[in-house]
Design an enzyme around this catalytic site. Structure first.
Site, PDB file in Angstrom:
ATOM      1  N   GLU A  66     -17.032  -2.495 -44.884  1.00  0.00           N
ATOM      2  CA  GLU A  66     -15.998  -3.282 -45.545  1.00  0.00           C
ATOM      3  C   GLU A  66     -16.622  -4.298 -46.508  1.00  0.00           C
ATOM      4  OE1 GLU A  66     -12.722  -4.214 -43.091  1.00  0.00           O
ATOM      5  OE2 GLU A  66     -12.572  -6.262 -43.830  1.00  0.00           O
ATOM      6  N   ARG A  98      -8.030  -4.787 -35.020  1.00  0.00           N
ATOM      7  CA  ARG A  98      -9.165  -5.707 -35.099  1.00  0.00           C
ATOM      8  C   ARG A  98      -9.499  -6.030 -36.549  1.00  0.00           C
ATOM      9  NH1 ARG A  98     -14.471  -5.193 -36.181  1.00  0.00           N
ATOM     10  NH2 ARG A  98     -14.719  -2.962 -35.866  1.00  0.00           N
ATOM     11  N   GLN A 124      -8.584   1.819 -34.070  1.00  0.00           N
ATOM     12  CA  GLN A 124      -8.750   1.486 -35.482  1.00  0.00           C
ATOM     13  C   GLN A 124      -9.364   2.652 -36.251  1.00  0.00           C
ATOM     14  OE1 GLN A 124     -11.637  -1.745 -37.115  1.00  0.00           O
ATOM     15  NE2 GLN A 124      -9.549  -2.459 -37.392  1.00  0.00           N
ATOM     16  N   LEU A 139     -20.061   5.409 -41.710  1.00  0.00           N
ATOM     17  CA  LEU A 139     -19.323   4.226 -42.156  1.00  0.00           C
ATOM     18  C   LEU A 139     -19.868   3.651 -43.460  1.00  0.00           C
ATOM     19  CD1 LEU A 139     -17.339   1.863 -41.437  1.00  0.00           C
ATOM     20  CD2 LEU A 139     -19.276   0.787 -40.287  1.00  0.00           C
ATOM     21  N   HIS A 151     -12.856   4.487 -35.756  1.00  0.00           N
ATOM     22  CA  HIS A 151     -13.936   3.513 -35.849  1.00  0.00           C
ATOM     23  C   HIS A 151     -14.075   2.655 -34.606  1.00  0.00           C
ATOM     24  CE1 HIS A 151     -16.793   0.854 -37.675  1.00  0.00           C
ATOM     25  NE2 HIS A 151     -15.996  -0.183 -37.659  1.00  0.00           N
ATOM     26  N   PHE A 155     -14.021 -11.111 -46.050  1.00  0.00           N
ATOM     27  CA  PHE A 155     -13.742  -9.850 -45.363  1.00  0.00           C
ATOM     28  C   PHE A 155     -12.230  -9.704 -45.267  1.00  0.00           C
ATOM     29  CE2 PHE A 155     -16.435  -7.081 -42.405  1.00  0.00           C
ATOM     30  CZ  PHE A 155     -17.420  -6.903 -43.342  1.00  0.00           C
ATOM     31  N   HIS A 181     -11.054   3.296 -39.650  1.00  0.00           N
ATOM     32  CA  HIS A 181     -11.674   2.524 -40.735  1.00  0.00           C
ATOM     33  C   HIS A 181     -11.374   3.212 -42.063  1.00  0.00           C
ATOM     34  CE1 HIS A 181     -14.610   0.419 -43.169  1.00  0.00           C
ATOM     35  NE2 HIS A 181     -14.836  -0.401 -42.165  1.00  0.00           N
ATOM     36  N   ARG A 209      -7.496  -3.569 -42.124  1.00  0.00           N
ATOM     37  CA  ARG A 209      -7.961  -2.173 -42.128  1.00  0.00           C
ATOM     38  C   ARG A 209      -6.852  -1.145 -41.902  1.00  0.00           C
ATOM     39  NH1 ARG A 209     -13.740  -2.843 -38.889  1.00  0.00           N
ATOM     40  NH2 ARG A 209     -14.781  -3.825 -40.641  1.00  0.00           N
TER      41      ARG A 209
END
Lengths: 298, 609
Positions: free
Chosen positions: B248, B381, B233, B245, B346, B113, B235, B281
């Protein structure tokens, strides 16, 4: 009753009159004035848009079921018509939200995630159980008839009482049970890829109750567990991590009088499931498991 | 009036985990939630749960990645707790039957990730949150924990001392959505807020319609500071038309981003020469918008995310849910064409200030999950760090509220320790507008004992509902969309002084408009007009704090970018933003970030990927 455009115009006048009466300081006055002008422009725009929409071919006509036990005039169920301007990719949920936010804020329906995972907005759309958020307007014939899920008690408008559905879901001991865990600290139970694949579809259930609503058997037998609850039992009975003892108990639960044997394989649940879970197949497979299991003791 | 030892508000991942933990400590627990638990937005989380499970990995590496990802605004004691306890929590979920994706040997799978130095994201296809939410709700059913679903919590029942750190919380007042009645829930042990995100402050968001930040706003009005609210955040991969969404996980598995010219811009335009699409991100979101702003976007709006080269088998095995989402909500077939994506709101890194036990500055009031700021995410994050936060800190809050001895916390709350006042003058008025009528409903009630206090708050809440139903005025929907519009226009990925000031002016107007708000549906049955109207008040409080924090912070850190100063300023800004409501007069102050961990100090380094 048609769209509520005239009401919208009335509201404009009311608000403008109210704002004029209060203006304590200069800054406030200026802001209030600015705000009023902005509001007027916005309302003007909305009214124009709505009128244009009603005249334009590019609007969608929705006929929405209305009922409210609390409100005189809504105690008798009726259908209201809303004309909503169509935009590309618009879903039934989008159209309902537009109608509510623009024409009638008492229009009531459950919704939350907008992406077919919270399971809140199953409805009866043009005669079929659908999730409003993943049903495209341009795939439907007009006027679009939107009703609450059949075979459930209507709370208000498109909202139905879900208690019975939840009770059935919870009647199948819907939680993982096993008699042995691995010894090591921080060690997971092993599960083969094949076995995970076997239960995968059954774990996708979002508790929307479209299946239960579509099922004739459930409509006639209030104690029937129903497709979603049996699928939940399947999800655990087929999970190799639970072990044979637990599976035995699970088969007893689903074999009860109002369990799997009630299903007459009409496939209506499978057809309406928005997550494409092969519900009827799962029920059939549990029937076979139960038969095998009973033969074992002969 | 209902009575329990511990009352949990919200039934997503953090709330369910907190309830289970409190019950395991012997408490009588109840969950109060405006949605049935399985409707909670944890169910929409896709990618996975970071946990250092394998021998080649370590919690220390996870902590290092998380501190770097936070742009050194995470608090080390919280970050280390997260990384140490995540593995046992993941194994706990597996032991509760969660259907994780599996390796050939039957162990749970992990994938790479963004921002991680090891592939430590455990997952269940691209529907990890759904599986986690349902697995935990199964445990709640098994344990017979009481759930009051479709009850909207309106306010906290908190005493009225001048200094918020002297106040105590004794329960909540809530509105029964089905029956249209207000009632109280007394909590002798503690109230745990687990109300999730606040995405409805913006108009392009991956968040649910229910994510209106209720818990954050309630705690704020009761006197608990909001922390680091400006860190939002965005995204990088959401569908342009709906904000749905796209995980990721797509990039984790090898998905590639292209601009209109077909350039792999993350590398070709030098945004992240090492990690490319798997940079953090915030980095990827800024890169995409820069491409669009410089004329290399598709339809001047979005970029392409291509996963075709992964092959049908791998996509179906690990990312099947993505195919459905792209098809259902954007009409794109991920197997045969690239998917359009753009940044969307997000996640809120900030929230209710808590320590590592979930305690707030008010005695008996806890918070966990996205609504809380403990702070593990700091300025940004990392993907896969939200779900472990829910279970690690949900459990901690539940245990502590049920009376478990957990030692002295290292993170201070409220105005204790090294705090400093902000020297910032806002040119626009903020906070309460005019006199506080019942519609505003802030501040606390005074009474001799907890029961009297609850009775008084129930009465106030009833008056508020009656007033909203009786009065004539504006519909909340136009106020809400005005807030969402200005926030999306002015407090987005790229922020500048003038826009931020504009947002505060617009928010002031929206606050003024809200004094005239009214509910036009008079019904006592399932009145969503009333619920949305009360939520809009919460949105207003949160949006304002967010814009205030963003305007005052003149630096670029994590997800917060400022045109006026496009670099991180550790000399002046290695500190958390706090905003206290102070009975209607918001006050801005700061406290230092804690970089000293158990084994090491996380020295700020240049953050490149």
């Amino acid at each position: 009753m048609s769209t509520q455009i005239p009401k919208q115009t009335e509201k404009t006048e009311e608000t403008a009159a109210e704002t004029e009466t209060e203006a304590p300081s200069k800054g406030d006055e200026r802001r209030a004035e600015k705000r009023r002008r902005a509001d007027e422009r916005r309302r003007q725009r909305e009214v124009e848009e709505a009128e244009k929409a009603a005249a334009d071919e590019n609007t969608v006509e929705l006929r929405v079921f209305r009922y409210d036990p609390d409100i005189e005039g809504k105690q008798e169920p009726r259908f209201d018509t809303f004309h909503v301007p169509f935009t590309k990719g618009m879903t039934v949920l989008d159209a309902l939200m537009y109608a509510r936010d623009t024409y009638d804020s008492s229009l009531t329906f459950r919704h939350s995630c907008r992406q077919a995972v919270c399971g809140s907005d199953a409805m009866f759309v043009n005669g079929g159980q659908k999730l409003a958020c993943k049903t495209q307007i341009d795939e439907l014939e007009e006027p679009i008839r939107v009703e609450p899920l059949p075979h459930a008690e209507v709370t208000k408008d498109l909202v139905v009482d879900m208690e019975h559905f939840y009770d059935q879901m919870e009647a199948v001991e819907p939680y993982f049970q096993t008699n042995e865990y691995p010894d090591g600290e921080l060690e997971e139970q092993r599960q083969s890829r094949e076995n995970r694949e076997k239960v995968k579809m059954s774990t996708r259930c979002i508790w929307c109750s479209a299946c239960m609503s579509s099922c004739n058997i459930a409509a006639g037998d209030n104690e029937y567990l129903g497709p979603a609850a049996i699928n939940k039992a399947y999800r655990f009975a087929m999970d190799e991590r639970e072990g044979e003892d637990v599976k035995q108990k699970r088969l007893e639960i689903i074999e009860q009088e109002h369990g799997v044997w009630r299903c007459q394989t009409q496939f209506s649940c499978t057809e309406v499931c928005p997550k494409d879970i092969p519900l009827t197949e799962h029920i059939q497979e549990l029937k076979r498991e139960a038969v095998k299991n009973n033969l074992k003791f002969w | 009036m209902y009575e329990h030892d511990v009352v949990v508000v919200g039934a997503g991942g953090a709330g369910l985990r907190a309830a289970i933990a409190a019950q395991e400590e012997g408490a009588d627990v109840a969950i109060v939630s405006k949605l049935h638990p399985v409707r909670s937005h944890t169910g929409a989380a896709e990618g996975g749960i970071n946990a250092a499970l394998r021998d080649a990995d370590s919690w220390e590496d996870h902590a290092y990645d998380t501190m770097k990802g936070s742009d050194y605004l995470g608090d080390a004691p919280a970050v280390e707790a997260l990384c140490k306890e995540s593995p046992e929590e993941v194994i706990q979920l597996e032991h509760w039957g969660m259907p994780f994706s599996r390796e050939e040997d039957g162990r749970v799978s992990q994938r790479p990730f963004g921002g991680l130095s090891f592939p430590r994201t455990t997952y269940a296809g691209a529907e990890t949150g759904h599986q986690m939410l349902h697995t935990m709700y199964e445990q709640v059913v098994k344990r017979g924990i009481t759930v009051y679903d479709e009850w909207h919590v309106m306010d906290l029942v908190v005493t009225d001392e001048d200094d918020p750190t002297d106040r105590s919380c004794h329960g909540v007042v809530a509105y029964d959505i089905q029956r249209g009645e207000v009632d109280g829930f007394r909590a002798s042990g503690g109230v745990i807020l687990a109300t999730g995100g606040m995405g409805q402050v913006f108009d392009h968001t991956t968040n649910a319609v229910a994510n209106t930040g209720d818990g954050v706003a309630m705690a704020y009005r009761a006197g608990v500071p909001m922390e680091d609210m400006e860190f939002i955040q965005f995204h990088p991969t959401t569908l342009p038309s709906t904000g749905v969404l796209i995980s990721e996980g797509v990039r984790g598995e090898g998905g590639i981003l292209y601009n209109e010219k077909g350039e792999r811009f993350m590398f070709e335009h030098g945004y992240a020469n090492n990690d490319g699409e798997l940079a953090s991100r915030d980095v990827v979101s800024r890169a995409e918008l820069t491409e669009v702003n410089e004329g290399r976007g598709i339809e001047d709006e979005y970029v392409h995310l291509d996963m075709r080269h992964l092959g049908e088998e791998r996509i179906l095995d690990r990312l099947e849910n993505i195919l459905h989402l792209a098809e259902d909500f954007e009409g794109a077939d991920g197997l045969t064409e690239p998917m359009p994506v753009k940044p969307g709101q997000h996640y809120a890194m900030g929230g209710i200030e808590t320590n590592e036990h979930g305690e707030t500055a008010i005695d008996g009031l806890y918070a966990a999950g996205e609504c809380a700021c403990v702070s593990v995410h700091g300025g940004n994050r990392l993907g896969g760090n939200a779900l472990p936060e829910l279970i690690v800190f949900g459990k901690r809050a539940g245990n502590h509220a049920a009376g478990k001895e957990m030692g002295e916390p290292e993170i201070p709350t409220g105005k204790t320790g090294d705090w400093e006042s902000a020297e910032y003058e806002f040119e626009v008025d903020v906070g309460t507008v005019g006199d506080r009528g019942p519609a505003a409903a802030d501040g606390g009630a005074v009474a001799a004992d907890a029961e009297g206090l609850l009775e008084a708050e129930i009465e106030r809440a009833r008056e508020r509902v009656e007033d909203l139903l009786a009065r004539k005025g504006r519909n909340h929907a136009e106020i809400r969309s005005a807030v969402q519009e200005t926030m999306t226009a002015n407090v987005n990925v790229f922020r500048e002084e003038e826009g931020l000031k504009q947002s505060l002016e617009d928010l002031r107007e929206a606050r003024e408009a809200y004094t005239e708000v009214a509910v036009s549906d008079p019904s006592r049955t399932f009145n969503t007009d009333l619920i949305h109207t009360m939520e809009t008040r919460n949105i207003l409080d949160i949006a304002e704090a967010l814009a205030m924090g963003a305007l005052a912070r003149r630096e670029f850190r994590g997800a917060h970018w400022r045109k006026e100063r496009q670099e991180r300023d550790d000399e002046n800004w290695l500190k958390h933003t706090l905003i206290s409501w102070n009975d209607g007069e918001p006050e801005l102050w700061y406290k230092p970030a804690i970089l000293e961990g158990e084994a090491k100090t996380y020295e700020p380094k240049v953050r490149s990927y």
